[in-house]
Motif scaffolding. Structure first.
Motif, mmCIF file in Angstrom:
data_model
loop_
_atom_site.group_PDB
_atom_site.id
_atom_site.type_symbol
_atom_site.label_atom_id
_atom_site.label_comp_id
_atom_site.label_asym_id
_atom_site.label_seq_id
_atom_site.Cartn_x
_atom_site.Cartn_y
_atom_site.Cartn_z
ATOM 1 N N LEU A 12 24.301 55.087 87.418
ATOM 2 C CA LEU A 12 25.534 54.307 87.270
ATOM 3 C C LEU A 12 25.219 52.819 87.238
ATOM 4 C CD1 LEU A 12 28.593 54.069 87.148
ATOM 5 C CD2 LEU A 12 28.652 54.287 89.657
ATOM 6 N N TRP B 130 29.504 57.876 81.078
ATOM 7 C CA TRP B 130 28.531 58.269 82.112
ATOM 8 C C TRP B 130 29.087 59.405 82.953
ATOM 9 C CZ3 TRP B 130 29.173 58.009 87.445
ATOM 10 C CH2 TRP B 130 28.029 58.272 88.217
ATOM 11 N N ALA B 131 30.334 59.291 83.410
ATOM 12 C CA ALA B 131 30.942 60.331 84.243
ATOM 13 C C ALA B 131 31.023 61.650 83.485
ATOM 14 C CB ALA B 131 32.322 59.890 84.706
ATOM 15 N N GLN B 132 31.376 61.574 82.220
ATOM 16 C CA GLN B 132 31.486 62.794 81.422
ATOM 17 C C GLN B 132 30.119 63.471 81.284
ATOM 18 O OE1 GLN B 132 33.305 62.132 77.606
ATOM 19 N NE2 GLN B 132 34.021 64.252 77.468
ATOM 20 N N ILE C 34 27.624 63.228 83.431
ATOM 21 C CA ILE C 34 27.259 63.772 84.740
ATOM 22 C C ILE C 34 27.932 65.118 84.974
ATOM 23 C CG2 ILE C 34 27.570 63.476 87.245
ATOM 24 C CD1 ILE C 34 25.316 61.808 86.270
ATOM 25 N N LEU C 35 29.242 65.213 84.677
ATOM 26 C CA LEU C 35 30.030 66.385 85.058
ATOM 27 C C LEU C 35 30.007 67.501 84.019
ATOM 28 C CD1 LEU C 35 33.136 64.503 86.500
ATOM 29 C CD2 LEU C 35 31.245 65.509 87.790
ATOM 30 N N ASP D 186 26.673 59.724 93.426
ATOM 31 C CA ASP D 186 26.967 59.753 91.998
ATOM 32 C C ASP D 186 28.151 60.658 91.700
ATOM 33 O OD1 ASP D 186 25.045 57.960 91.227
ATOM 34 O OD2 ASP D 186 23.556 59.469 90.653
ATOM 35 N N HIS E 155 31.515 58.933 92.482
ATOM 36 C CA HIS E 155 31.927 57.977 91.453
ATOM 37 C C HIS E 155 32.320 58.680 90.163
ATOM 38 C CE1 HIS E 155 30.866 54.677 94.006
ATOM 39 N NE2 HIS E 155 29.582 54.986 94.032
ATOM 40 N N ALA E 156 31.576 59.720 89.787
ATOM 41 C CA ALA E 156 31.890 60.438 88.552
ATOM 42 C C ALA E 156 33.262 61.102 88.642
ATOM 43 C CB ALA E 156 30.810 61.474 88.259
#
Length: 504
Positions: free
Chosen positions: A315, A427-429, A431-432, A491, A494-495
């Protein structure tokens, strides 16, 4: 008659040799008390070994008459300091014989006592026993010195690792006081994090240890926080100083081969697992260690129990640098008012359990908690809350490698603004995306329950074990450590926060 006595003497000497052989093969090491007991059974003598201070009874048979030691004090002192080799006398109506053990002064002293005057054969067997005791004590001292050496070598290896994590190669060199490991002449390294039974770590480390206490161009360090972890730093280039002679080549070969050895250990031992970082510059050892912890979390659920770091962008790598740094400095500024020890302990406690911090620093858990209480009062954050810890961790990461801020007031954005960008959403997309829907739902509930598996299980109406199984599956899918060091949890927090705001 003389033939019978000779045969008895041979039997006794044979028994003494068998006792020595038995003790030499004993895993617990040589036992002075057991040998004194053997002498008592053979001769009826009560015996004791007086330590080098000429006062302390180091070991004795159960019925040894300690009252005889007071009148013998002068004689024992002369034997200990080398003025006498052996002496016989009477004390407290007992026949007493004393014999110095070994050539180095001060010496321990063997004292034997009996009501009847000992025969020549008994005196000779006592003297032979004294010689064996000297050898056993030397062997015991050698074992003790070897253990002390291994302890010091282990401590030095940890100091090198700590120097690399805390300040880089230069600090690590200073901590070795001239005994610089070949690893520090490398430009790049990779960390292999081996999970194995804690009792196996010494054997693995010592098997590959060279005379200097290192492992060639590698370094094997017992993790002081997680007793099942062996941290293996392995050089990944040939950038070593020196003449490149055979000794340097041997060290490099030993370092290269260690990675293969670790893979073989995992293959052959079902209880082992291995997480491997990307190749990193030596000054980025901390990043390599974090990557290895994430990879180890994923390795637990893979078929071969080996995993390499996925290589996700962090991040901090996608946030706008200057605004993010301004936010982080403003967020952490109140920590400047807390004692420095409290601030330093807080940095550690954000990425490891409090009990681990206590073991690492040699403090009580209550002392660590007291330091954290001061820090959270200064920050105005609840450090027991998983979301607050994630924010503090992000701020610490952003400021860890940056120079101090220039004096004077500076404008800074809110964290919510930093996380509302398109790059943060992407970034979140990323990660998940690997998560299955049920694992994502469990993960979200677990975070909402402040990372409490029991509370999450209650809210989801499933068992605690099922929650942990989902989290293990999430670790493998995400390539992030959630349940050991919990660094990956930050992480995820935040995600999920970004995903909720953007309805991803």
């Amino acid at each position: 008659m003389e033939r019978d006595e000779g045969r008895g003497w041979e039997v006794q000497l044979g028994g003494l040799l068998r006792e020595v052989r038995r003790q030499a093969s004993c895993e617990a090491g040589p036992g002075v008390g057991e040998l004194l007991g053997w002498l008592h059974r053979q001769t009826g003598l009560d015996a004791a070994v007086i330590a080098e201070d000429a006062v302390t009874v180091e070991s004795s048979t159960a019925d040894f008459p300690r009252r005889v030691l007071a009148p013998l004090a002068g004689m024992v002192a002369r034997l200990s300091d080398g003025h006498l080799a052996a002496a016989a006398t009477q004390a407290e109506a007992l026949h007493v014989r004393c014999e110095a053990l070994g050539p180095r002064r001060p010496r321990a002293v063997l004292v034997v006592a009996s009501r009847a005057e000992p025969t020549a054969q008994t005196v000779a067997l006592t003297s032979h026993t004294g010689s064996v005791l000297t050898l056993l004590r030397h062997a015991e001292a050698g074992d003790r010195n070897r253990r002390n050496y291994q302890d010091k070598a282990r401590q030095l290896r940890f100091a090198v690792l700590h120097g690399l994590l805390a300040g880089g190669p230069l600090l690590a060199r200073r901590m070795t006081t001239g005994a610089v490991p070949p690893l520090l002449d490398a430009e790049r390294l990779r960390i292999h994090l081996l999970r194995c039974p804690s009792a196996d770590r010494d054997e693995i480390t010592q098997t590959h240890q060279d005379p200097s206490g290192y492992q060639g161009t590698a370094l094997m360090v017992h993790c002081p926080v997680f007793k099942e972890h062996l941290i293996c730093l392995i050089a990944e280039d040939d950038g070593h100083s020196g003449d490149g002679g055979s000794s340097g080549g041997s060290a490099r070969n030993r370092g290269r081969a260690l990675g293969e050895v670790l893979h073989r250990l995992v293959r052959d031992n079902p209880r082992y697992a291995l997480g491997v970082s990307d190749v990193q510059p030596l000054h980025a050892t901390a990043e390599a260690y974090t990557q290895a912890t994430h990879a180890l979390a994923a390795a637990r659920t893979t078929a071969d129990r080996v995993a390499y770091h996925h290589g996700q962008t962090s991040l901090t790598g996608i946030l706008p640098p200057q605004p993010a740094l301004a936010w982080a400095r403003a967020f952490l500024r109140p920590l400047d008012s807390a004692p420095k020890n409290s601030a330093d302990i807080t940095r550690l406690a954000i990425t490891m359990p409090r009990s681990g911090v206590a073991r690492l620093l040699g403090l009580s858990r209550n002392t660590v908690t007291a330091h954290l209480r001061r820090a959270q009062q200064a920050l105005g954050q609840d450090l027991a809350d998983v979301r607050s810890r994630a924010d503090v961790h992000l701020a610490l990461t952003l400021t860890s490698s940056c120079p101090p801020a220039e004096p004077g007031p500076q404008r800074h954005p809110a964290l919510a603004d930093l996380l509302s960008t398109e790059s943060a959403a992407a970034w979140a997309q990323t990660i998940l995306r690997p998560l299955q829907d049920r694992h994502r739902r469990t993960l979200q509930t677990w975070i909402d329950a402040n990372a409490d598996a029991q509370q999450a299980a209650h809210r989801l109406d499933i068992s605690r074990n099922t929650v942990r199984a989902h989290l293990r599956s999430a670790e493998a899918a995400l390539g992030l450590d959630l349940l050991t060091t919990s660094t990956g949890t930050h992480d995820v927090v935040h995600a999920l926060r970004i995903a909720a705001a953007r309805a991803i």
